[in-house]
Scaffold this motif. Structure first.
Motif, PDB file in Angstrom:
ATOM      1  N   LEU A 220     -87.938  23.044 -55.708  1.00 26.15           N
ATOM      2  CA  LEU A 220     -87.299  23.346 -54.272  1.00 26.15           C
ATOM      3  C   LEU A 220     -88.355  22.768 -53.265  1.00 26.15           C
ATOM      4  CD1 LEU A 220     -86.073  26.972 -54.657  1.00 26.15           C
ATOM      5  CD2 LEU A 220     -85.022  24.974 -54.964  1.00 26.15           C
ATOM      6  N   MET A 221     -89.551  22.873 -53.483  1.00 28.83           N
ATOM      7  CA  MET A 221     -90.302  22.438 -52.373  1.00 28.83           C
ATOM      8  C   MET A 221     -90.175  20.975 -51.825  1.00 28.83           C
ATOM      9  SD  MET A 221     -92.352  24.629 -50.963  1.00 28.83           S
ATOM     10  CE  MET A 221     -93.462  23.868 -50.046  1.00 28.83           C
ATOM     11  N   ARG A 222     -89.629  19.840 -53.030  1.00 23.09           N
ATOM     12  CA  ARG A 222     -89.726  18.619 -52.500  1.00 23.09           C
ATOM     13  C   ARG A 222     -88.541  18.539 -51.499  1.00 23.09           C
ATOM     14  NH1 ARG A 222     -90.327  15.412 -58.247  1.00 23.09           N
ATOM     15  NH2 ARG A 222     -89.678  17.346 -59.095  1.00 23.09           N
ATOM     16  N   THR A 223     -87.423  19.047 -51.702  1.00 25.05           N
ATOM     17  CA  THR A 223     -86.318  19.096 -51.196  1.00 25.05           C
ATOM     18  C   THR A 223     -86.077  19.890 -49.814  1.00 25.05           C
ATOM     19  OG1 THR A 223     -85.307  18.786 -53.244  1.00 25.05           O
ATOM     20  CG2 THR A 223     -83.726  19.057 -51.428  1.00 25.05           C
ATOM     21  N   TYR A 224     -86.415  21.157 -49.848  1.00 24.26           N
ATOM     22  CA  TYR A 224     -86.363  22.026 -48.868  1.00 24.26           C
ATOM     23  C   TYR A 224     -87.719  22.523 -48.183  1.00 24.26           C
ATOM     24  CZ  TYR A 224     -82.024  22.477 -51.592  1.00 24.26           C
ATOM     25  OH  TYR A 224     -81.101  21.981 -52.251  1.00 24.26           O
ATOM     26  N   ASP A 225     -88.880  22.238 -48.700  1.00 22.95           N
ATOM     27  CA  ASP A 225     -90.187  22.837 -48.319  1.00 22.95           C
ATOM     28  C   ASP A 225     -90.309  24.166 -47.906  1.00 22.95           C
ATOM     29  OD1 ASP A 225     -92.601  21.617 -47.797  1.00 22.95           O
ATOM     30  OD2 ASP A 225     -92.376  22.103 -45.488  1.00 22.95           O
ATOM     31  N   ARG A 226     -90.427  24.522 -46.712  1.00 25.23           N
ATOM     32  CA  ARG A 226     -90.741  26.153 -46.274  1.00 25.23           C
ATOM     33  C   ARG A 226     -89.374  26.623 -46.252  1.00 25.23           C
ATOM     34  NH1 ARG A 226     -96.066  26.149 -43.895  1.00 25.23           N
ATOM     35  NH2 ARG A 226     -95.732  28.523 -43.351  1.00 25.23           N
ATOM     36  N   GLY A 227     -88.192  25.852 -46.565  1.00 22.06           N
ATOM     37  CA  GLY A 227     -86.737  26.734 -46.506  1.00 22.06           C
ATOM     38  C   GLY A 227     -86.748  27.256 -47.906  1.00 22.06           C
ATOM     39  N   TYR A 228     -87.631  27.332 -48.818  1.00 23.84           N
ATOM     40  CA  TYR A 228     -87.329  27.552 -50.129  1.00 23.84           C
ATOM     41  C   TYR A 228     -86.741  28.866 -50.614  1.00 23.84           C
ATOM     42  CZ  TYR A 228     -91.920  29.432 -50.155  1.00 23.84           C
ATOM     43  OH  TYR A 228     -93.141  29.956 -49.834  1.00 23.84           O
ATOM     44  N   SER A 229     -87.340  29.885 -49.702  1.00 22.33           N
ATOM     45  CA  SER A 229     -87.017  31.281 -49.962  1.00 22.33           C
ATOM     46  C   SER A 229     -85.522  31.536 -49.399  1.00 22.33           C
ATOM     47  CB  SER A 229     -87.704  32.219 -49.049  1.00 22.33           C
ATOM     48  OG  SER A 229     -87.720  32.094 -47.728  1.00 22.33           O
ATOM     49  N   GLU A 230     -85.002  30.727 -48.645  1.00 17.38           N
ATOM     50  CA  GLU A 230     -83.331  30.951 -47.979  1.00 17.38           C
ATOM     51  C   GLU A 230     -82.359  30.201 -49.115  1.00 17.38           C
ATOM     52  OE1 GLU A 230     -83.318  29.619 -44.152  1.00 17.38           O
ATOM     53  OE2 GLU A 230     -84.273  31.274 -43.486  1.00 17.38           O
ATOM     54  N   MET A 231     -82.936  29.119 -49.779  1.00 19.82           N
ATOM     55  CA  MET A 231     -82.196  28.718 -50.921  1.00 19.82           C
ATOM     56  C   MET A 231     -82.266  29.690 -52.065  1.00 19.82           C
ATOM     57  SD  MET A 231     -81.182  25.892 -49.667  1.00 19.82           S
ATOM     58  CE  MET A 231     -80.451  25.507 -51.316  1.00 19.82           C
ATOM     59  N   THR A 232     -83.306  30.129 -52.461  1.00 17.32           N
ATOM     60  CA  THR A 232     -83.361  31.253 -53.326  1.00 17.32           C
ATOM     61  C   THR A 232     -82.294  32.242 -52.902  1.00 17.32           C
ATOM     62  OG1 THR A 232     -85.761  30.821 -54.194  1.00 17.32           O
ATOM     63  CG2 THR A 232     -84.540  32.986 -54.593  1.00 17.32           C
ATOM     64  N   PHE A 233     -82.255  32.848 -51.914  1.00 17.74           N
ATOM     65  CA  PHE A 233     -81.304  34.108 -51.166  1.00 17.74           C
ATOM     66  C   PHE A 233     -79.876  33.409 -51.295  1.00 17.74           C
ATOM     67  CE2 PHE A 233     -79.168  34.579 -47.171  1.00 17.74           C
ATOM     68  CZ  PHE A 233     -78.935  36.002 -47.394  1.00 17.74           C
TER      69      PHE A 233
END
Length: 486
Positions: A220-233
């Motif tokens: 997730l970090m490679r694609t979304y960096d600090r937006g990873y928690s919202e991607m999980t959500f």
């Protein structure tokens, strides 16, 4: 299934007593179902400041553990920074479970043991990697993205585990769902990891508390960096067929930043659409990461943004099909420290392929493009990124376009945004408001869809520009429209 997936931001998580009283222990009806504490899945962020310490400060760029480790400094300063972060985590535990909090020493010791053990594992792993990469056959750069993923996992694991301990002490059947894949010898896809984690979960009787970070094959970090928690959500909401998604923040989704224009002048927005959320994300003022919003949008899951500290307020509902009943400006937003990089090249005239390498280099630099404009012989990119990356980009562009004149200037971008801004004379009024406030406009951008209007102004004029546009286009909107039709 009638349930919601709800994300709690880091600043809110730090105010855990408010989260406990206003969210977790507050029964709620989901989509008209019977009021209950359950049928809600919570995705939690790290406590405020923890991820900055683990990675780097999101706003100032101050080095955290990751940034210091990546430098491979002989002083090994990353070790002391890692200890600083652990101390901050243990201080959170003391505040929650010590004498000034729950006052339960046994629970505090469990919380301390959990995070201390994981941080010790991190220290051991980084020391071993440091030793391996001292040999020429192994390059640190090949492993840094995995290091970043591992460090990111710590903050959310800490907050999720603590939350479960806290809720169980209040007789809530909370369940810790750890998506960090810690010490696992298997690696699943993002979707498969979510599906497996929720097997056997009884949402009618359990309250899942989920780590905002998910370790998965995609990274997730490679694609979304600090937006990873919202991607999980977002992924949990779409994979579990939630009927609604909720984000709890420390402020209302409002017509502007209350710190800039005054709390008495802004208005909470009752409803808007995903288009508006996308425009805000482009400015870095995310209601939700645009890729996370895309998943909710496709599944037609409504998104609600609520204020953690005002639980009785209905919040802002973001829908796929919403459009304001009358054309208007809904939000004034913007960002400072925008780099306007201008490339003037006479050879560009009539050559449609001339700028292809230019676009490739901008992408390669890692900076974010807010917008761009061009004419026959000039291209200007409006970029967000640190000065080091901008300088790298300028050097590379000059190498490729040796005869071009390249210059950069620091500006600010201020935008008027709305689900429907087809208001006659809107551009004239906005420009007039800026002019009356003494703000010089460097550039203007407006697409035919008319959902946003961007103004590039001097960085020093940012606050003045936001206040001027909000006053004219939002606070005086009714008066101005009457003047236009008189």
């Amino acid at each position: 299934m009638t349930h919601s997936v709800e994300k709690i931001g880091g600043t809110s998580m730090s105010q855990y007593q408010h989260v406990l009283e206003n969210i977790w222990m507050r029964p709620r009806s989901v989509n008209g179902a019977e009021t209950s504490l359950y049928r809600r899945i919570f995705v939690v962020s790290a406590y405020g400041g923890i991820t900055n310490g683990l990675l780097e400060h999101k706003k100032t760029g101050e080095a955290g553990v990751y940034a210091l480790f990546a430098e491979m400094d002989d002083g090994r300063s990353w070790q002391s920074r890692l200890q600083d972060v652990l101390n901050a985590m243990l201080a959170v535990n003391m505040g929650m479970f010590g004498t000034e909090g729950l006052n339960n020493d046994m629970v505090r010791k469990r919380a301390d043991q959990f995070i201390s053990s994981r941080m010790a594992d991190v220290r051991d792993c980084l020391e071993h990697l440091e030793a391996v990469c001292s040999f020429g056959h192994f390059q640190l750069d090949d492993h840094l993205h995995r290091v970043r993923e591992m460090l990111s996992a710590m903050g959310e694991a800490h907050s999720a585990y603590n939350s479960v301990l806290l809720l169980r002490q209040h007789d809530i059947n909370a369940r810790f769902i750890d998506l960090t894949n810690w010490r696992s010898d298997t690696q699943m896809s993002f979707s498969d990891h979510i599906l497996k984690a929720f097997q056997g979960v009884d949402l009618d009787k359990e309250m899942p508390i989920v780590t905002g970070y998910t370790q998965c094959r995609e990274g997730l970090m490679r694609t979304y960096d600090r937006g990873y928690s919202e991607m999980t959500f977002s992924k949990i909401a779409t994979m579990t067929d939630a009927c609604e998604a909720v984000i709890h923040k420390e402020y209302h989704f409002s017509t502007a930043d209350p710190l800039l224009v005054g709390a008495d002048n802004v208005k909470p927005i009752g409803m808007t659409n995903y288009d508006v959320a996308d425009q805000l994300a482009n400015l870095g003022m995310e209601a939700i990461h645009p890729r996370a919003a895309a998943g909710l949008r496709k599944k037609n899951i409504r998104l609600i943004v609520r204020n953690t500290f005002e639980p009785d307020h209905q919040g802002t509902e973001i829908r796929r099909d919403y459009c304001s009943s009358t054309p208007k400006v809904e939000i004034i937003a913007g960002t400072r420290n925008v780099w306007a990089l201008e490339v003037f090249d006479q050879d560009m005239v009539g050559d449609a392929t001339h700028g292809q390498k230019m676009a490739d280099l901008v992408f390669e630099s890692g900076v974010r493009v807010l917008t761009k404009d061009f004419n026959a012989n000039t291209v200007t990119f409006y970029l967000k990124g640190n000065k080091r990356r901008i300088n790298w980009l300028m050097d590379r562009l000059q190498q490729v376009y040796a005869d071009a004149d390249i210059r950069v200037e620091k500006l600010a971008m201020v935008s008027a945004i709305g689900s429907d801004m087809k208001v006659p004379g809107l551009l004239q009024s906005a420009a007039g408001a800026l002019s009356d406030a003494g703000v010089n406009i460097h550039s203007v951008h407006q697409a035919m869809r008319q959902v946003d209007m961007m103004f590039l102004v001097s960085d020093a004029d940012y606050a003045t520009a936001v206040k001027a546009l909000h006053s004219r286009l939002v606070e005086q909107a009714d008066i101005w429209q009457q003047q236009q039709t008189a």
